[in-house]
Scaffold this motif. Structure first.
Motif, short mmCIF file in Angstrom:
data_model
loop_
_atom_site.label_atom_id
_atom_site.label_comp_id
_atom_site.label_asym_id
_atom_site.label_seq_id
_atom_site.Cartn_x
_atom_site.Cartn_y
_atom_site.Cartn_z
N ALA A 239 -44.04 56.94 -35.40
CA ALA A 239 -43.06 57.14 -34.37
C ALA A 239 -43.06 58.27 -33.45
CB ALA A 239 -41.72 56.96 -34.69
N TYR A 240 -43.65 59.40 -33.80
CA TYR A 240 -43.80 60.44 -33.21
C TYR A 240 -45.01 61.30 -33.62
CZ TYR A 240 -38.97 59.41 -33.02
OH TYR A 240 -37.64 58.68 -33.01
N PRO A 241 -46.10 60.92 -32.83
CA PRO A 241 -47.46 61.21 -33.32
C PRO A 241 -47.60 62.92 -32.91
CG PRO A 241 -47.69 59.64 -31.42
CD PRO A 241 -46.33 59.60 -32.16
N GLU A 246 -47.73 69.41 -37.24
CA GLU A 246 -47.01 69.99 -38.02
C GLU A 246 -47.05 69.68 -39.35
OE1 GLU A 246 -44.33 72.50 -37.34
OE2 GLU A 246 -45.09 72.60 -35.40
N TYR A 247 -47.56 68.41 -39.49
CA TYR A 247 -47.80 67.70 -40.87
C TYR A 247 -48.98 66.94 -40.79
CZ TYR A 247 -42.56 68.25 -40.80
OH TYR A 247 -41.32 68.84 -40.54
N ALA A 287 -30.57 63.05 -31.29
CA ALA A 287 -29.77 62.61 -30.33
C ALA A 287 -28.58 63.59 -30.08
CB ALA A 287 -29.40 61.27 -30.69
N SER A 288 -28.11 64.02 -31.11
CA SER A 288 -26.77 64.93 -31.09
C SER A 288 -27.21 65.94 -30.19
CB SER A 288 -26.33 65.30 -32.57
OG SER A 288 -27.00 66.23 -33.06
N GLU A 289 -28.39 66.52 -30.35
CA GLU A 289 -28.98 67.79 -29.62
C GLU A 289 -29.57 67.69 -28.33
OE1 GLU A 289 -28.93 71.12 -30.85
OE2 GLU A 289 -27.42 70.21 -32.27
N GLN A 290 -29.22 66.00 -27.98
CA GLN A 290 -29.69 65.58 -26.47
C GLN A 290 -31.13 66.01 -26.38
OE1 GLN A 290 -27.06 67.00 -23.68
NE2 GLN A 290 -25.56 65.38 -24.00
N SER A 291 -32.19 65.70 -27.37
CA SER A 291 -33.50 66.23 -27.49
C SER A 291 -34.15 65.02 -27.92
CB SER A 291 -33.65 67.45 -27.98
OG SER A 291 -35.13 67.74 -28.01
N SER A 292 -35.59 64.98 -27.88
CA SER A 292 -36.54 64.01 -28.39
C SER A 292 -36.76 64.37 -29.87
CB SER A 292 -37.93 63.89 -27.51
OG SER A 292 -38.68 63.20 -28.49
N SER A 294 -39.81 64.28 -31.20
CA SER A 294 -40.98 64.89 -31.18
C SER A 294 -40.93 66.10 -30.90
CB SER A 294 -41.51 64.19 -30.13
OG SER A 294 -41.21 64.32 -28.81
N ASN A 295 -39.83 66.81 -30.48
CA ASN A 295 -39.89 68.12 -30.46
C ASN A 295 -39.60 69.14 -31.72
OD1 ASN A 295 -38.95 70.73 -29.60
ND2 ASN A 295 -37.15 70.34 -28.60
N ALA A 296 -40.82 69.76 -31.99
CA ALA A 296 -41.16 70.27 -33.36
C ALA A 296 -40.08 71.36 -33.44
CB ALA A 296 -42.37 70.80 -33.51
#
Length: 340
Positions: A239-241, A246-247, A287-292, A294-296
């Motif tokens: 979902a988030y390449p 990171e992994y 979503a609660s942080e209003q971020s994607s 994909s944001n490491a």
């Protein structure tokens, strides 16, 4: 700011209850925090009702809830019921140090010193095979508490007491005053002394004790790292390449977890843990942080949130326990290698 007055504690308890209704998957730690604030506000009856509510809902850690309920009930004037709960917990012999510590300190606070000493002994005998074992962070307070009770009983030092001294002296905030001095039953008499030297010595002891409490309060939950089980990591990267840097592989992820925790441990960081993550939970957090997702930068924050909600498993695992990675093998034979 931390709540200061009974009204502040009541308001915080009510806020936590509202939060629990919004996040039912986290209701247990939130209700426990709410009950603690009610106790601090003097609303023992309200706290007892919350503990009963938790027990009726089938909590993840029923013995911890029962221990807290026992401590609260005894203060609330229901000694017989509290004793019955304590007896039940002792008979169950939990492998979690927290219920043992709560019931032992409850007995201690009500001058049941022999019974408290028996609780501390039972816990350490169950959880550790000897005083030479690696002592997990959450078990250290049992060793310290046992030392305190033995000091009040006038017992001679044994191997566990020597270990308590060693744990205490390893903490910079505590090393100015020995544990024997800190737990001296007669030291409180010095507060009524007219001798300035005695008063200065007692102030130094109290500062040391305050340092211990501040140290504990500053670490209310473990420093934790994220563990993605292989199916979850596969779903996350599909979902988030963007997170592949990171992994790179699941095997590398497991190796990084162990290496990170060992690095933290080598620098003197205690109270370490591992939190197991899932994609839906991580997406909800993003979503609660209003971020994607994909944001490491969200990953360490997510780990901290899970640890604060009581989701962290202690690292390193107890002697003979299975590895945290999910292999089913004993930790020493898996990621533990020969180091623990």
């Amino acid at each position: 700011m931390r709540p200061d007055t009974p009204a502040d504690h009541i308001a915080e308890a009510e806020r936590l209850l509202r939060t629990a209704s919004q996040f039912p998957e986290d209701h247990e730690p939130l209700l426990l925090q709410s009950a603690a604030h009610l106790e601090l506000a003097g609303d023992r009856k309200g706290a007892s009702a919350l503990y009963d509510r938790l027990l009726a809902s089938g909590p993840e850690n029923p013995l911890l809830v029962k221990a807290l309920q026992a401590a609260n009930l005894w203060e609330y004037g229901h000694e017989a019921e509290a004793r019955a709960l304590i007896a039940g917990i002792r008979a169950t012999a939990p492998l979690d140090p927290a219920p043992w510590e709560i019931i032992a300190e409850t007995l201690e606070s009500h001058d049941e010193l022999d019974a408290s000493h028996d609780c501390f002994n039972s816990a350490l005998t169950l959880l550790l095979s000897s005083a030479d074992d690696e002592i997990p962070y959450e078990t250290q307070s049992l060793v310290i508490g046992r030392h305190r009770v033995r000091r009040m009983l006038g017992r001679a030092h044994d191997d566990w007491d020597v270990l308590a001294d060693r744990i205490h002296s390893a903490q910079p905030s505590r090393s100015a005053v020995t544990l024997d001095e800190l737990h001296d039953p007669n030291r409180l008499w010095a507060l009524g002394s007219d001798n300035p030297a005695e008063l200065r010595a007692e102030i130094a002891r109290l500062r040391s004790e305050l340092g211990s409490y501040r140290s504990a309060l500053s670490r209310p939950f473990p420093v934790a790292v994220l563990h993605w089980p292989e199916p979850e990591l596969t779903e996350l990267l599909a979902a988030y390449p963007e997170l592949e840097s990171e992994y790179p592989t699941h095997a590398a992820h497991l190796t990084d977890i162990e290496a990170s925790l060992r690095d933290l441990s080598s620098t003197g960081t205690g109270n370490l843990g591992i939190v197991t993550s899932t994609v839906p939970s991580y997406e909800a957090f993003a979503a609660s942080e209003q971020s994607s997702p994909s944001n490491a930068d969200l990953l360490p924050q997510y780990a901290t949130i899970l640890a604060a909600r009581g989701r962290a498993a202690t690292w390193p695992p107890a002697q003979g326990a299975v590895c945290w990675c999910g292999s089913g093998r004993v930790y020493r034979d898996c990621h533990g290698g020969d180091s623990f």
